[in-house]
Design an enzyme around this catalytic site. Structure first.
Site, PDB file in Angstrom:
ATOM      1  CE  LYS A  66      -4.221  -1.629   1.668  1.00 54.24           C
ATOM      2  NZ  LYS A  66      -5.961  -1.519   2.499  1.00 54.24           N
ATOM      3  NE  ARG A  67       3.263   1.023   4.629  1.00 51.47           N
ATOM      4  CZ  ARG A  67       4.100  -0.057   4.481  1.00 51.47           C
ATOM      5  NH1 ARG A  67       5.505  -0.477   4.283  1.00 51.47           N
ATOM      6  NH2 ARG A  67       3.638  -1.150   4.852  1.00 51.47           N
TER       7      ARG A  67
END
Ligand code: GLU
Length: 502
Positions: A262-263
Site C-alpha cells: 500500500k505504501r
C-alpha cells in the site's frame, strides 16, 4: 442452473488495494463465465482494525470498475446479512459445536501469560507455538477438569476457543492454480476461532459464512494459502464439503523484490488504489487511478493481465471479452510485476479508441471545470489532438492555445522562428489571410502555400513564425488546421500580437 457461487470478502481496514481489486475482478469474471453468482461479503469481525468509510470505498471502487455484485450488503440479501458484524450472534454456536465434538477447546491463558511464554521461547531463540506439544500443559479445558472449566466460565474469566489441530497427519489438499498442496498438521498451531470479545476470528467466520452462503469456489490472494490447511480441517470438523480453492499469486513491485504494498505507490510515484483515499485519521491523501485520469476500462484491462493470460497475444480486452475467455487455468503460479508504464500504454490505447463524441463530452466537461467558454468546434479540435494524448487532461495541455491566446512565447522557439525580416513577412501574411473568404483548412493551406511559393522563400520562414504566433511554441497539430479552427479574426489578431511583442 449454475452452482458457481464466489465471493469477494474484503475487510474494511482501509482503501481497497489494487491487488484486492484484482481478486474481486477474477471472482467476478469466473462467476460470470459460469453463469454464477458474485457475492460481496464485508469481513469486519476485527473491530480494532475497522476504518470508517472503507466499506463505502470498496463499493464505490467496484462500481467505478463496473464489477457489480449480485448479492451483498443492501443488495439481494437472501443469504444475508453480508456484514459479519451483523452475523455475530450465530458464530458462537459453531464454536460450541466444535467444543462438543472435542475438536476445539476453551483456553483461559491471559495475554500476559502468553507474552511471558513467548519471551521465554525467544530467549532460547525459539518461537512459541500453541500446539499439540504444549496444549496439555497450558491453561485450557484440555488440562483442567470439567468442574474447573465450568467454574471459570461462571466466574466470568475471559476465554478464547481454540481449534484442536489433529496431529500426525499429512494433509493433502488441492489448489485450482497450484495443484497438490501437502501440509504436515504437526506444524500447525491451535488457532483461535472465537475471541474473548465475543467475536469470531477471521478463520471461523470465513469458513462458516462460505458454507452458509454456499460458496463453491474460494478465489483469494496468496497470503491466505497458509490458512488453507486450517480451513480444510474446519470443514472436515463440521462435516461440511469444502469449496474449491484458488490462491492468486502476488502482484510484485515494479522494481526490487517483494509484493506491491500500500505504501509503494506514493514512494514510487504511481497509484496503488483505484480511487483517491483520504485517511480519516491522519488526513493523508493517497492517489487513485480514477483521479489520475485513467478510465475504468483501462484499470480492468491491466488488472486482468496481471497474472492471467489466455495464451494469445491479445492485450486489449473488454470486460465482456474477458468473461468469455477467463479461466483459472490461465492464472499464473508466479507473481506478476506491476508495470506503471504499461498501465499508461493501456490508457493510451483506450483513449485512442474512445468514441469521438464521448471523448468530446469528457473534454468539454474539463473545459467547463476550467471555466472556458468556446464557440470553436471542440470535437474537431479533439480529433486533431488525441493522437498524442494519454489522458483527457493531456488534450488540454496539448491544445489549450485553441482556447487561450498565447500570453508568452517560448524563448527557444522564438529564437529559432523569429528572425530579421519575419515581422515584415508576417505583416504581409496578414493581408493574405484577410483576403481568404472560405476559411476551411484546405483553402487556408492552399492559399498560404501558393503565396509562399510565389515569394520563393522556404516554407519554414513563414510556417514557424505563424505557428509561434498562434500557439506560443512550435508544438501542436498542422498549423493551417490550427488557423482554420481559430478562424480568420483570431488568426489575424494573434499574428498582430506576435509582431508587436517579438
Ligand atoms: N477478509 C479477508 C481479506 O481481507 C478475506 C480472505 C478470504 O477471501 O478468505 O482478505
Amino acid at each position: 442452473m449454475s452452482t458457481v457461487r464466489v465471493r469477494f470478502a474484503p475487510s474494511p481496514t482501509g482503501p481497497l488495494h489494487i491487488g484486492g481489486l484484482r481478486t474481486a475482478l477474477f471472482n467476478y469474471l469466473f462467476a460470470k463465465k459460469h453463469g454464477g453468482t458474485f457475492v460481496l461479503r464485508i469481513e469486519d469481525t476485527d473491530q480494532t482494525r475497522f476504518v470508517n468509510g472503507a466499506e463505502e470505498y470498496i463499493k464505490e471502487a467496484l462500481q467505478w470498475c463496473n464489477i457489480p455484485y449480485d448479492e451483498g450488503p443492501d443488495k439481494n440479501e437472501k443469504f444475508g446479512p453480508y456484514r459479519q458484524s451483523e452475523r455475530k450472534a450465530m458464530y458462537k454456536d459453531y464454536a460450541d459445536t466444535l467444543i462438543e465434538k472435542g475438536m476445539a477447546y476453551y483456553a483461559f491463558d491471559t495475554p500476559e501469560s502468553l507474552n511471558e511464554l513467548r519471551a521465554a521461547c525467544e530467549a532460547e531463540k525459539k518461537t512459541f507455538i500453541y500446539n499439540w506439544e504444549n496444549r496439555e500443559q497450558l491453561n485450557n479445558s484440555l488440562s483442567l477438569s470439567n468442574e474447573e472449566v465450568l467454574s471459570k466460565i461462571e466466574a466470568g474469566d475471559k476465554y478464547v476457543v481454540r481449534f484442536k489441530t489433529p496431529t500426525n497427519e499429512s494433509l493433502e489438499m488441492h489448489d485450482e492454480i497450484r495443484g497438490k498442496v501437502v501440509i504436515d498438521t504437526n506444524l500447525l498451531d491451535d488457532k483461535v476461532l472465537f475471541k474473548s470479545d465475543g467475536m469470531p476470528t477471521y478463520h471461523l467466520a470465513n469458513v462458516v459464512d462460505d458454507h452458509l452462503m454456499e460458496i463453491s469456489h474460494v478465489i483469494r490472494g496468496e497470503e491466505w494459502l497458509p490458512s488453507l490447511a486450517l480451513h480444510n480441517l474446519l470443514y472436515r470438523a463440521f462435516g461440511w464439503d469444502a469449496p474449491k480453492f484458488a490462491h492468486l499469486s502476488l502482484i510484485l513491485k515494479p522494481v526490487g523484490k517483494g509484493k506491491l504494498s500500500k505504501r509503494d505507490g506514493d514512494k514510487m510515484g504511481f497509484p496503488v488504489f483505484p480511487l483517491e483515499w483520504k485517511d480519516p485519521k491522519s488526513g493523508d491523501l493517497s492517489s487513485g487511478y480514477r483521479e489520475e485520469g485513467f478510465y475504468p476500462e483501462t484499470v480492468v484491462n491491466f488488472l486482468a493481465l496481471l497474472g492471467w493470460n489466455d495464451s494469445s497475444d491479445q492485450e486489449i480486452y473488454t470486460t465482456e471479452e474477458l468473461i468469455k475467455v477467463f479461466s483459472l487455468e490461465g492464472v499464473n503460479k508466479s507473481g506478476a510485476k506491476f508495470d506503471p508504464e504499461k498501465n499508461k500504454w493501456f490508457q493510451q490505447q483506450y483513449l485512442q479508441q474512445r468514441d469521438i463524441e464521448l471523448l468530446t463530452t469528457e473534454f468539454s466537461q474539463l473545459l467547463d471545470e476550467k471555466g472556458i467558454k468556446t464557440s470553436l468546434p471542440v470535437s474537431t479540435i479533439v480529433e486533431s489532438l488525441k493522437e498524442r494524448a494519454v489522458f483527457v487532461e493531456d488534450l488540454w495541455e496539448l491544445g489549450k492555445f485553441f482556447f487561450e491566446a498565447p500570453t508568452e512565447y517560448d524563448a527557444k522557439a522564438s529564437k529559432k522562428a523569429w528572425k530579421e525580416g519575419t515581422a515584415k513577412l508576417m505583416t504581409e501574411l496578414i493581408s493574405v489571410v484577410s483576403a481568404i473568404d472560405n476559411f476551411d483548412a484546405e483553402n487556408v493551406t492552399s492559399t498560404i502555400k501558393s503565396w509562399i511559393t510565389s515569394k520563393e522563400i522556404g516554407f519554414g520562414k513563414v510556417m514557424m513564425p505563424l505557428r509561434l504566433s498562434l500557439v506560443g511554441s512550435l508544438m501542436g497539430p498542422d498549423v493551417y488546421e490550427i488557423a482554420s479552427l481559430l478562424g480568420k479574426e483570431e488568426t489575424i489578431s494573434r499574428i498582430q500580437k506576435a509582431i508587436e511583442e517579438l
